[in-house]
Design a protein around this motif. Structure first.
Motif, short mmCIF file in Angstrom:
data_model
loop_
_atom_site.label_atom_id
_atom_site.label_comp_id
_atom_site.label_asym_id
_atom_site.label_seq_id
_atom_site.Cartn_x
_atom_site.Cartn_y
_atom_site.Cartn_z
N HIS A 1 95.28 32.87 44.07
CA HIS A 1 94.88 33.98 43.91
C HIS A 1 93.57 34.11 43.25
N GLN A 2 92.79 34.80 43.22
CA GLN A 2 91.20 34.79 41.84
C GLN A 2 91.14 35.88 41.59
N PHE A 3 90.95 35.99 40.58
CA PHE A 3 90.63 37.45 39.63
C PHE A 3 89.35 37.52 39.90
N PRO A 4 88.91 38.90 39.42
CA PRO A 4 87.32 39.33 39.35
C PRO A 4 86.74 38.21 38.50
N ASN A 5 87.93 37.58 37.25
CA ASN A 5 86.80 37.14 35.78
C ASN A 5 86.61 35.02 36.76
#
Lengths: 116, 113
Positions: free
Chosen positions: A67-71
């Motif tokens: 998963h990659q987060f908005p930050n």
């Protein structure tokens, strides 16, 4: 300027358990790649995340997810752990939009996972 | 498909003597090539990269590498080894540019006093 950071440093799990590893990219980078390095081997590409999507994937089973987060930080999840998953897991960050050719990836110190 | 072959799994030199770590590549594209170093229990540090600007690439800590298309080689050299150079060295190709990295099996460099 902080480089790539990873947590935890070390982790011990038993077969069948699930694990989550974390990575924060270098400042200004938007792309995170994950690699598995077994003892005595070169790192093997797992997958790459950009804009919160999996952009490329290596030859790893679906037990490996991410998963990659908005930050731009990222997680690597491994389900149903096997003894063979014991390895150093490396995170690397890069910037897709760089003008110079060649994808320079900067690596974190890694998470050492031991599966018993 | 892209690949790299590191011709020596272990190289041993004496301090102050030259270092040569050999790497051959296979690539369908104009390749981006890298050398990374890994000290024991550490992550990977970029030594240098080739991206077609110049065939002789200078890196950190006195290392350099020469891209030879006719020989499909990208060997790493240093004129004089230092004890702190003892580490594992990986030759790497990018597949394709902006893509994932493909690593060689590594060459362990030992430096004797």
């Amino acid at each position: 300027d902080a480089g790539v950071t990873q947590s935890p440093t070390h982790l011990i799990k038993t077969r069948g358990q699930q694990v989550t590893l974390r990575c924060s990219p270098k400042s200004g980078h938007d792309t995170v790649s994950w690699y598995q390095q077994a003892l005595g081997q070169g790192p093997q590409f797992i997958f790459q995340y950009y804009e919160e999507e999996e952009r490329q994937r290596g030859n790893f089973p679906d037990r490996f997810s991410g998963h990659q987060f908005p930050n731009y930080s990222s997680e690597l999840n491994v389900n149903a752990l096997l003894l063979g998953d014991s390895a150093l897991y490396l995170c690397a960050s890069s910037f897709i939009g760089r003008a110079d050719p060649g994808d320079t990836q900067y690596f974190g110190p890694g998470t050492r996972l031991t599966v018993l | 498909a892209q690949s790299v072959t590191q011709l020596d799994s272990h190289v041993s030199v004496s301090e102050g003597t030259p270092v040569l770590l050999r790497c051959n590549y296979s690539s369908s594209y104009s390749p981006s090539l890298f050398w990374y170093v890994q000290h024991p229990n550490k992550g990977l540090q970029l030594l240098l990269k080739y991206t077609s600007a110049a065939t002789l690439v200078k890196g950190i800590n006195g290392f350099e590498a020469e891209f030879k298309k006719s020989e499909t080689s990208f060997h790493l050299t240093k004129p004089s080894a230092h004890m702190s150079d003892a580490a594992e060295y990986f030759c790497v190709v990018s597949d394709p540019p902006q893509g994932n990295l493909i690593f060689g099996k590594g060459t362990k460099l030992s430096v004797k006093p």
